[in-house]
Each structure stands twice: as C-alpha cells, then as structure tokens.
Design a protein around this motif. Structure first.
Motif, PDB file in Angstrom:
ATOM      1  N   LYS A 682       0.818  -1.210   0.000  1.00  0.00           N
ATOM      2  CA  LYS A 682       0.000   0.000   0.000  1.00  0.00           C
ATOM      3  C   LYS A 682       0.854   1.263   0.000  1.00  0.00           C
ATOM      4  CE  LYS A 682      -3.453   2.342   2.916  1.00  0.00           C
ATOM      5  NZ  LYS A 682      -4.202   2.231   4.196  1.00  0.00           N
ATOM      6  N   ILE A 683       1.988   1.225   0.694  1.00  0.00           N
ATOM      7  CA  ILE A 683       2.827   2.421   0.790  1.00  0.00           C
ATOM      8  C   ILE A 683       3.421   2.830  -0.545  1.00  0.00           C
ATOM      9  CG2 ILE A 683       3.438   2.270   3.243  1.00  0.00           C
ATOM     10  CD1 ILE A 683       5.928   0.702   2.427  1.00  0.00           C
ATOM     11  N   SER A 684       3.423   1.927  -1.533  1.00  0.00           N
ATOM     12  CA  SER A 684       3.974   2.265  -2.849  1.00  0.00           C
ATOM     13  C   SER A 684       3.048   3.193  -3.635  1.00  0.00           C
ATOM     14  CB  SER A 684       4.228   0.995  -3.657  1.00  0.00           C
ATOM     15  OG  SER A 684       3.008   0.342  -3.983  1.00  0.00           O
ATOM     16  N   GLU A 685       1.826   3.370  -3.147  1.00  0.00           N
ATOM     17  CA  GLU A 685       0.859   4.213  -3.844  1.00  0.00           C
ATOM     18  C   GLU A 685       1.118   5.701  -3.636  1.00  0.00           C
ATOM     19  OE1 GLU A 685      -2.815   2.865  -2.230  1.00  0.00           O
ATOM     20  OE2 GLU A 685      -2.706   0.886  -3.191  1.00  0.00           O
ATOM     21  N   ARG A 686       2.082   6.036  -2.766  1.00  0.00           N
ATOM     22  CA  ARG A 686       2.347   7.432  -2.451  1.00  0.00           C
ATOM     23  C   ARG A 686       3.833   7.734  -2.639  1.00  0.00           C
ATOM     24  NH1 ARG A 686       0.505  11.489   1.574  1.00  0.00           N
ATOM     25  NH2 ARG A 686       2.311  12.689   2.225  1.00  0.00           N
ATOM     26  N   GLU A 687       4.131   8.843  -3.285  1.00  0.00           N
ATOM     27  CA  GLU A 687       5.505   9.314  -3.397  1.00  0.00           C
ATOM     28  C   GLU A 687       5.906   9.964  -2.082  1.00  0.00           C
ATOM     29  OE1 GLU A 687       7.746   9.103  -5.891  1.00  0.00           O
ATOM     30  OE2 GLU A 687       6.363   7.866  -7.066  1.00  0.00           O
ATOM     31  N   LEU A 688       7.107   9.667  -1.617  1.00  0.00           N
ATOM     32  CA  LEU A 688       7.573  10.234  -0.359  1.00  0.00           C
ATOM     33  C   LEU A 688       7.933  11.706  -0.507  1.00  0.00           C
ATOM     34  CD1 LEU A 688       9.914   7.399   1.005  1.00  0.00           C
ATOM     35  CD2 LEU A 688       7.572   7.905   1.689  1.00  0.00           C
ATOM     36  N   GLY A 689       7.562  12.500   0.484  1.00  0.00           N
ATOM     37  CA  GLY A 689       7.967  13.890   0.523  1.00  0.00           C
ATOM     38  C   GLY A 689       9.380  14.038   1.054  1.00  0.00           C
ATOM     39  N   ARG A 690       9.862  15.278   1.120  1.00  0.00           N
ATOM     40  CA  ARG A 690      11.257  15.536   1.494  1.00  0.00           C
ATOM     41  C   ARG A 690      11.607  14.972   2.871  1.00  0.00           C
ATOM     42  NH1 ARG A 690      13.483  19.587   4.544  1.00  0.00           N
ATOM     43  NH2 ARG A 690      15.716  19.984   4.215  1.00  0.00           N
ATOM     44  N   ASN A 691      10.704  15.072   3.818  1.00  0.00           N
ATOM     45  CA  ASN A 691      10.999  14.592   5.178  1.00  0.00           C
ATOM     46  C   ASN A 691      10.161  13.375   5.552  1.00  0.00           C
ATOM     47  OD1 ASN A 691       8.541  15.929   5.354  1.00  0.00           O
ATOM     48  ND2 ASN A 691       8.934  16.706   7.418  1.00  0.00           N
ATOM     49  N   GLU A 692       9.754  12.597   4.525  1.00  0.00           N
ATOM     50  CA  GLU A 692       8.926  11.417   4.754  1.00  0.00           C
ATOM     51  C   GLU A 692       9.723  10.131   4.541  1.00  0.00           C
ATOM     52  OE1 GLU A 692       4.589  13.359   3.614  1.00  0.00           O
ATOM     53  OE2 GLU A 692       5.472  11.840   2.290  1.00  0.00           O
ATOM     54  N   TYR A 694       9.479   5.527   4.922  1.00  0.00           N
ATOM     55  CA  TYR A 694       8.818   4.290   5.296  1.00  0.00           C
ATOM     56  C   TYR A 694       9.316   3.917   6.698  1.00  0.00           C
ATOM     57  CZ  TYR A 694       8.373   4.059   0.191  1.00  0.00           C
ATOM     58  OH  TYR A 694       8.116   4.347  -1.120  1.00  0.00           O
ATOM     59  N   MET A 695       8.457   3.336   7.512  1.00  0.00           N
ATOM     60  CA  MET A 695       8.870   2.923   8.848  1.00  0.00           C
ATOM     61  C   MET A 695       8.864   1.403   8.945  1.00  0.00           C
ATOM     62  SD  MET A 695       7.357   3.903  12.640  1.00  0.00           S
ATOM     63  CE  MET A 695       5.998   2.723  12.638  1.00  0.00           C
ATOM     64  N   VAL A 696       9.995   0.837   9.363  1.00  0.00           N
ATOM     65  CA  VAL A 696      10.088  -0.602   9.611  1.00  0.00           C
ATOM     66  C   VAL A 696      10.539  -0.804  11.054  1.00  0.00           C
ATOM     67  CG1 VAL A 696      10.610  -1.102   7.206  1.00  0.00           C
ATOM     68  CG2 VAL A 696      12.491  -0.803   8.826  1.00  0.00           C
ATOM     69  N   TYR A 697      10.287  -1.995  11.578  1.00  0.00           N
ATOM     70  CA  TYR A 697      10.607  -2.250  12.977  1.00  0.00           C
ATOM     71  C   TYR A 697      11.023  -3.698  13.176  1.00  0.00           C
ATOM     72  CZ  TYR A 697       5.989  -4.446  13.141  1.00  0.00           C
ATOM     73  OH  TYR A 697       4.908  -5.257  12.899  1.00  0.00           O
ATOM     74  N   ARG A 768      18.391   2.107   4.662  1.00  0.00           N
ATOM     75  CA  ARG A 768      18.096   2.731   3.378  1.00  0.00           C
ATOM     76  C   ARG A 768      17.755   4.214   3.549  1.00  0.00           C
ATOM     77  NH1 ARG A 768      16.197   0.064  -1.275  1.00  0.00           N
ATOM     78  NH2 ARG A 768      14.728   1.803  -1.467  1.00  0.00           N
ATOM     79  N   LYS A 769      17.969   4.971   2.504  1.00  0.00           N
ATOM     80  CA  LYS A 769      17.710   6.414   2.562  1.00  0.00           C
ATOM     81  C   LYS A 769      16.229   6.736   2.696  1.00  0.00           C
ATOM     82  CE  LYS A 769      21.791   7.548  -0.209  1.00  0.00           C
ATOM     83  NZ  LYS A 769      22.283   8.148  -1.474  1.00  0.00           N
ATOM     84  N   ASP A 770      15.370   5.830   2.236  1.00  0.00           N
ATOM     85  CA  ASP A 770      13.933   6.117   2.272  1.00  0.00           C
ATOM     86  C   ASP A 770      13.245   5.506   3.492  1.00  0.00           C
ATOM     87  OD1 ASP A 770      14.071   3.444   1.633  1.00  0.00           O
ATOM     88  OD2 ASP A 770      13.021   3.606  -0.295  1.00  0.00           O
ATOM     89  N   THR A 771      14.038   4.985   4.444  1.00  0.00           N
ATOM     90  CA  THR A 771      13.475   4.173   5.527  1.00  0.00           C
ATOM     91  C   THR A 771      14.021   4.607   6.889  1.00  0.00           C
ATOM     92  OG1 THR A 771      13.361   2.273   4.026  1.00  0.00           O
ATOM     93  CG2 THR A 771      13.232   1.804   6.378  1.00  0.00           C
TER      94      THR A 771
END
Length: 822
Positions: A682-692, A694-697, A768-771
C-alpha cells in the motif's frame, strides 16, 4: 555517525553479553540468593517470550538463584537468552502487582485500593451476571496476548463458554502471524510459528526475509543458526543492516514491502532455466493437476481428499494423479474435447512477466544479482527461512506463499537442509479439526461486513474498537484483558485509549502495572511462570514430538493466582463450572469429569495429571525432567508429504491452492487467486515527501512485546547499548539534509494517524535512505513501571488501525512518517 564497522563491533559485544547471561545479574540479588542451603533444580518452561524454551530453575532456601537451559531438550538444547536469564527479575521485580486492586478514581489515573480475592471475584461475577440476566452475555469480550493463541487456548475457549459470550480472541493472530501462517498453509496445510523450522544443521543455502534471528526472538531458531552458521551461505533481505545481516554472506537492502517481487523473479529464473526438481513436483505436489481457464478441470472427493486429473505422458491420456506413471508438468493437452494445461504450466506462464529486470525496478536490487541468487538457490537446493512476525504488508500472505512455492520448486520441503515440519505440526496440527467463530461473534460479523475473506476465524481483534466505541456491529461493554498491554501493542494507540475510557467495565489480569491498567476497574494479579504449575503442552519449534510442562519452583511471593484458577473460580461462582470443564474436555481431549475431579484435588497440576494419563505420558518422568519425547527427527523428516499426506485438501503440496481459491472467491479484490501474483504494498501508492520515510521495525535481543518491560537486568543492557536499540535509525545522508545529528531529539509523525511521538535520532549508514527503523516494545507511559528503558517513542501511535482483506492482518509496516527536529 555510525558505520558498518561500528555496528559489527557493537553486535559482537551484544552477543557476548547475551551468552554470558547471569554475569550481568545485580550483585545485591546474587548475594541475597546464594548464601547457605543446597540448590535444587525444578523443570519449567520460560515465559519471557512465546518460544517455550525448557529451563531448570535453581532454587536455594526457597528463593530462585538462577535459571538454566535444560540440557538436550529438543527445543533449546540447554540454551537460554538474556531474556531467559532475566526471568529471575520477573519474580523479584518490585513493580509487581501484589494483591487484587479495585478502582477508586477516574479512569486513566492510577487510583486503586487493595482488596481481597473474595471482594474482587464478587464484583466481577456481579457485573457478568448483569449482562447474562439482561439477555446480553455477548456484550462481554475476552482479549489476551499470545497465551490465548497457543498454550492456554483451550482454557480461554472454555472460559468464553462459561461466560456465555462468543467474543474472545488472542491478539497475535491479526497482529503477529496469521498472514505469514496462511501463506505457508496455502501450500503445506500448516504454517504457524511452532509448526515450521529451518533445518540450519543441514542447510546449504538460506534466504532470510522480514526476520532478524540473530537479534530478536528466538533462541529456538537462533542457537541452531549460530552453531551451524559457517556450514551454509546466508542471504538476508532487509532494509536495514540488522544483527542477522551482519552475519550474512550477502545483505540486500531491499525496498520495504517488495520481497514478493524478488521471490517472483527468482521463480521466473528457476522455471525458465529449468533448474527445478521435476521429480518432486510431479510426485509430491499438485503441479501436474489439469486446469481449464485457470480452474481445476475435474475434481472429486475421495475419503476426505480432493482427487484430480493429470496428463500421463506414458499413457497418453488423463488419469488420476496417483495412477500416473509420468505426469506432465508442461504443455497443453486436449482432454474430453477441452483444452487443458497443468498447474505448473500455468505457473510458468504467470511468472513469465516477473523477470529480474522487472523486479529490479520495484525492489532496487540489481537484476544480475537476483538472477545469480536464483541460480545458486536452485543449485544448492536452498531454503527460504520460515520467518516469524509478519502481518506487515498487504502482500504478506502472498510473500510467504511465494516462499513455499520456491522451496517446493527445489524440493526443500521437510527434507534435510530444507524447511522442516515440526512434531507439533505433523502429530497435532495435521489431525486438528478446523474451527470457526460462532456466527454471532462480534469479530466475525465485523469482518464479514468489511469483506475480509477469513472472517469466519473470528480473529480480527481490530473489531473490538468499533464494537466498544461505535457499537458496530453491536456493543462490547465489559472486557477481560489477560496478559496483553493493548496500549503498547494495538495500532493507533489513541483510539484504544478512547475505547478503554468508554468501556463500562474492564478486568485486567497482569503481573506488572502496565499502561492499559490505568483504565481497569479490577486488576487481578497473576503469578509468574516460576510460581505455578501448568498443564501439559506439546513440544513445539523442534524436529521432535513429545510433551513438556512447568513445575512450580517456589510458592507465590504475593497474593497472586494462576490465570486458569481465576477462570475456574469465576465460572464456579457463575454456576457454569460444568460448562467450563465440558468445553475444556473438547479442547484437551480428556474426560470432563476427570478434569474437574483432578482439578478439585490438585489444582492445575491435577489437569496436567489427567492429560498425562490420557496421552500415555510417564508422569514421574515428566515431573523429573520437565519433558517426555515420543518421536525424534528420524520419524519426522521425510514423513510428510513423502510417507504421509499433508493436511491440504489434496494431501500434497499445493502449487494451486484450494484454500486460497476459496478465500479469493470471497474478496472483491483483483490481487488474489489460487496461484501467485504480484501485489504491491500500500505504501507504494504514495511518493515520499522531502521529510517522509517508510517505517520498519523489529525486536531487540532484550525485549519481547511489552512482557519484558520494567526488568532491571534487561533495562540495563538496553541502556548500555547507547542508541542501537533506543534510537530511531535514520540514514546519514537524509539526516544531513534535514539538519539532524546523532542524538538529536526528533518528532516522528504518522501521515495516516496524525499522531506523533518524540524519539532520539541514531544517524548511520546502515539503513536505506527512504526508511527509518525502530525497535518495537518501548515507550511505556505508566508511571508505576520503574525500570523501563529511557526512551520516549511509542511506535503504536504511528501505525494506523487497518486490515488486509484476505487475512485480516494489521499491515503494521504500511506506514509512512514525517521526521523533524524537536
């Protein structure tokens, strides 16, 4: 900033700390427990996580001195982890609830007075009677942690029967394992945590995804991997450089939620390059089954199994599978005037588009590397690891189904070096009758209303929020919460704070004053696992079959009881004790009158004795050793599906899943069918903003859910680890762009829930840079817990309360957050 070299040093120190165990015990405690007297060793089962390691509790002069692993036990082979050692602190924790508590002030505050058990039970029973006598026992709910899902499940089901309510469940199904379990089950017939085990002792090539064995739960897998690590090649898919990645031959920082694409591309290579085990597929799977237009061509029932046609190349005609000499896997045939193809041919056509180049665009792993791994995996008859916790994405179920299919393509199914089926799976789960929640269950009705295919299981704990707050589909007004901290585990915490405030009455059974107890009306203190006898449990997580138990090591220190004793007592006061034992009889497969009379004579130990007699277990051996083994590895490996059928509809590994076909037919969703296909997160449906991000745990080596909260020993280990476990991991390049430095306080805000929490930035090159990565289980807000690690972030404030439409899983990593300096 922390580099990979720094992390390797830190994880080496952590491993040393864990293996040393008791060395970290506070001197004051050790001195108080070793003076005088002789040691006695009492067999038990560790209760610090669900893995059920066998232990020996060393007792001196009536006090616990130390906890040891049980030598040669098939689960943990004498090993215990830092948490297992810290079980001593569970007993002697000064924060423990010592007597029943009755609310005296406003909900949300710690306003209680101590009470007797007589008064507490009287208040509870009076409230239950209100609902029963008004004709609405269904307004009562029962909710618990992993105990109702496994070890005490028959007892909780009996308690529901005694209360007269259909509304009860354990949280882990939707929040922990069901999507993963159903993925494996769609191919093998079982797939829960205790049913599968990667054969690290004989493995040649292991791929691990969505799991961190070396830095998390559990010893039952970790010791096997650790002792055999140099025997096989290990590939780890993880957006961050975990403890397990540090031990791997190859770490692939895959984009969150895209593991399925990686596995599909591996299938593409193995099938197109003909690297699969055609003999295994033809004989032990339904890969030769004939399909017409994507559905089974001809299927009939025979003795409880589905039979079907295959095309026999030796006879040149379609025959029943077990009668075929040379079942076709590929090609197109005409049978009874219809064009048909084998399941394997359908799979080949399905994955044709899932090339490594296609997967590279999604996963950000090079196509060349995917192709190389697929070839090595097939060459070495590799295994996709069994996994652990995964309700994380919309595609979680199909990710693990893909893993099951890949293992089947190379014949790594219950074979040396492959994925093993435990004794529990083959001797218990395979024979267990399927069960459904009652039609009037609020959990089932809520899920059916939302089109969840597995609604009949009655596991969607998310339903309790709507039932309490919105009376949808009808109200839950009274709630028993047993061994589960809702406010630290349920997604979107503030919604559950709202729900607990609205409840008419809440009973909490717990050991420690956790966050959710601030909303309880009555608190019942439970004895720790070291202070109680327990029933007989099947040995799980092991290539063996047998039984084990807990034997009371010391008398309860305080005025506490076993949760089972509480359930029996409440049932007796309601006049439904016979109902309880009749329902329990079905769950344990022991005569109801014997269970009741033995319980009345010996308490919970009497139930254990009745079980042992019914199952032919030597009771003296059981009490002496704590366990009895009935069957070893030699009777389990190469049993199913080779000598015995699997508990699938066909009895074979199902490349075409009848279970999934049935579930998919109930869902108005294009993602699901009986074979396999790509489902984007589901998270692939949105482009990340500058300070956004993905969160993993994941877990840390020192924490398990919230049950390890406020443990002095574990808190010290966590605090000594600096930011590795207390901080949120953020990539150094992204941190620089946002002006964030290592150790800065930051605000983490969920774009879905709107809630936010404060955290400490751990800036490094290991994610990762996006995470961003965080350790779960921290952020308790209870002022009564005096030894929780000093970290403010409460992860569950950031995860939206949601579900996937097939399994009802919580999709806990379908989460995007914004980061800013505090």
């Amino acid at each position: 900033m922390v580099t990979r070299r720094d992390f390797l040093k830190a994880t080496a120190l952590t491993a040393t700390a864990i293996s040393a165990g008791i060395r970290f015990q506070p001197k004051s405690y050790a001195g108080a427990t070793t003076a005088g007297g002789e040691s006695k060793f009492v067999p038990s089962i560790c209760g610090m996580c669900p893995a059920a390691c066998s232990i020996q509790v060393e007792v001196v002069d009536g006090r616990v001195r130390r906890i040891h692993g049980t030598p040669d036990h098939p689960i943990n082979n004498g090993k215990i982890c830092a948490r297992g050692n810290a079980g001593v602190q569970r007993v002697y924790n000064p924060d423990r609830i010592k007597k029943p508590l009755i609310r005296t002030g406003e909900k949300g505050t710690w306003s209680f007075r101590e009470a007797t058990w007589e008064e507490a039970f009287s208040i509870i029973v009076s409230k239950v009677r209100e609902y029963r006598e008004s004709g609405h026992p269904e307004y009562i709910g029962v909710l618990g942690g992993w105990l109702p899902c496994s070890y005490y499940k028959p007892f909780f089901q009996a308690f529901l029967a005694a209360l007269g309510t259909p509304n009860g469940t354990g949280v882990p199904e939707a929040l922990c394992f069901l999507p993963k379990a159903l993925g494996w089950k769609s191919a093998y017939g079982f797939g829960a945590h205790p049913e599968l085990l990667t054969d690290y002792e004989n493995a040649r090539y292991v791929i691990m995804l969505r799991r961190n064995v070396a830095g998390s739960i559990s010893v039952v897998h970790g010791w096997r991997l650790g002792q055999n690590r140099r025997k096989f090649k290990l590939v780890v898919l993880d957006p961050r450089y975990s403890e397990t990645a540090a031990k791997a031959d190859l770490w692939l920082p895959i984009k969150p939620g895209t593991d399925l694409a990686f596995l599909l591309a591996m299938m593409n290579v193995i099938i197109n390059e003909r690297l699969y085990d055609s003999s295994f597929l033809a004989k032990y799977t339904n890969a030769p089954m004939l399909l017409k237009d994507g559905k089974p061509f001809k299927v009939w029932d025979d003795g409880g199994r589905k039979k079907y046609l295959v095309y026999d190349l030796a006879k040149g005609t379609a025959v029943e599978h077990d009668s075929a000499m040379l079942p076709a896997l590929e090609g197109e045939y005409e049978v009874e005037g219809e064009k048909v193809i084998p399941v394997f041919e359908a799979l080949k056509r399905r994955v044709a588009e899932y090339t490594p180049e296609w997967a590279e665009k999604i996963t950000e792993i090079e196509a060349k590397k995917i192709r190389e791994i697929a070839r090595d995996f097939a060459l070495h008859r590799g295994v996709i690891d069994s996994g652990w916790h995964d309700p994380k994405y919309r595609n979680s179920l199909l990710t693990w189904r893909a893993a099951a299919i890949l293992n089947s393509l190379v014949g790594s199914v219950n074979s040396d070096g492959g994925l093993l089926f435990t004794g529990l799976a083959q001797f218990v789960s395979a024979k267990a009758a399927s069960s459904e929640a009652p039609p009037q269950s609020v959990l089932r009705m809520w899920a059916e209303k939302r089109g969840i295919a597995t609604a009949f299981l009655g596991h969607t704990v998310q339903a309790f929020y709507d039932a309490i707050v919105n009376e949808d589909p009808y109200p839950i007004k009274m709630l028993f919460v047993v061994g589960h901290n809702l406010l630290m585990n349920m997604p979107e915490r503030r919604k559950w704070e709202e729900a607990l405030k609205k409840l008419d009455f809440m009973v909490a059974v717990d050991i420690l004053p956790q966050d959710h107890l601030y909303y309880a009306d009555v608190v019942l203190p439970e004895s720790t696992y070291i202070e109680k006898d327990d029933p007989l449990f099947p040995i799980a997580y092991a290539p063996a079959f047998g039984f084990h138990t807990r034997v009371k090591a010391i008398e309860p220190l305080y005025d506490t009881k076993h949760a089972i004793e509480m359930m029996v007592e409440i049932s007796a006061r309601l006049g439904t004790e016979d109902t309880f034992f009749k329902a329990l009889s079905k769950g344990l497969e022991v005569d109801a009158e014997k269970l009741k009379s033995y319980y009345q004579a010996e308490g919970v130990a009497g139930i254990r004795r009745a079980q042992a007699e019914a199952k032919g277990v030597n009771y003296n051996e059981l009490l002496s050793k704590g366990y009895v083994v009935k069957a070893g590895r030699e009777k389990l490996v190469y049993n199913m599906p080779y000598r015995q059928p699997l508990p699938t509809p066909t009895g074979k590994v199902e490349i075409f899943s009848f279970m999934l076909a049935n579930l998919a037919s109930k869902v108005q969703d294009p993602y699901w069918d009986a074979l396999i296909k790509w489902v984007p997160p589901k998270i692939s449906e949105r482009e990340l903003g500058r300070n956004e991000f993905y969160m993993v745990y994941s877990r840390s080596p020192f924490t398990t859910h919230s049950s390890t909260s406020s443990n002095p020993l574990l808190a010290k280990l966590i605090n000594d680890s600096e930011l590795y476990y207390k901080g949120i991991w953020i990539n150094s390049e992204r941190a620089a762009e946002l002006g964030i430095r290592n150790g800065d306080r930051v605000i983490v805000e969920s774009i879905y829930t709107g809630d936010k929490t404060e955290a400490i930035a751990f800036v490094n090159e290991l994610v990762r840079k996006d995470t961003i990565f965080t350790v779960s289980g921290f952020g308790h807000e209870s002022k009564k817990l005096t030894s929780v690690p000093q970290r403010g972030m409460t992860m569950v404030r950031l995860i939206p309360l949601q579900f996937d439409r097939l399994s009802g899983g919580s999709m806990s990593q379908e989460t995007i957050v914004r980061i800013s300096k505090a």
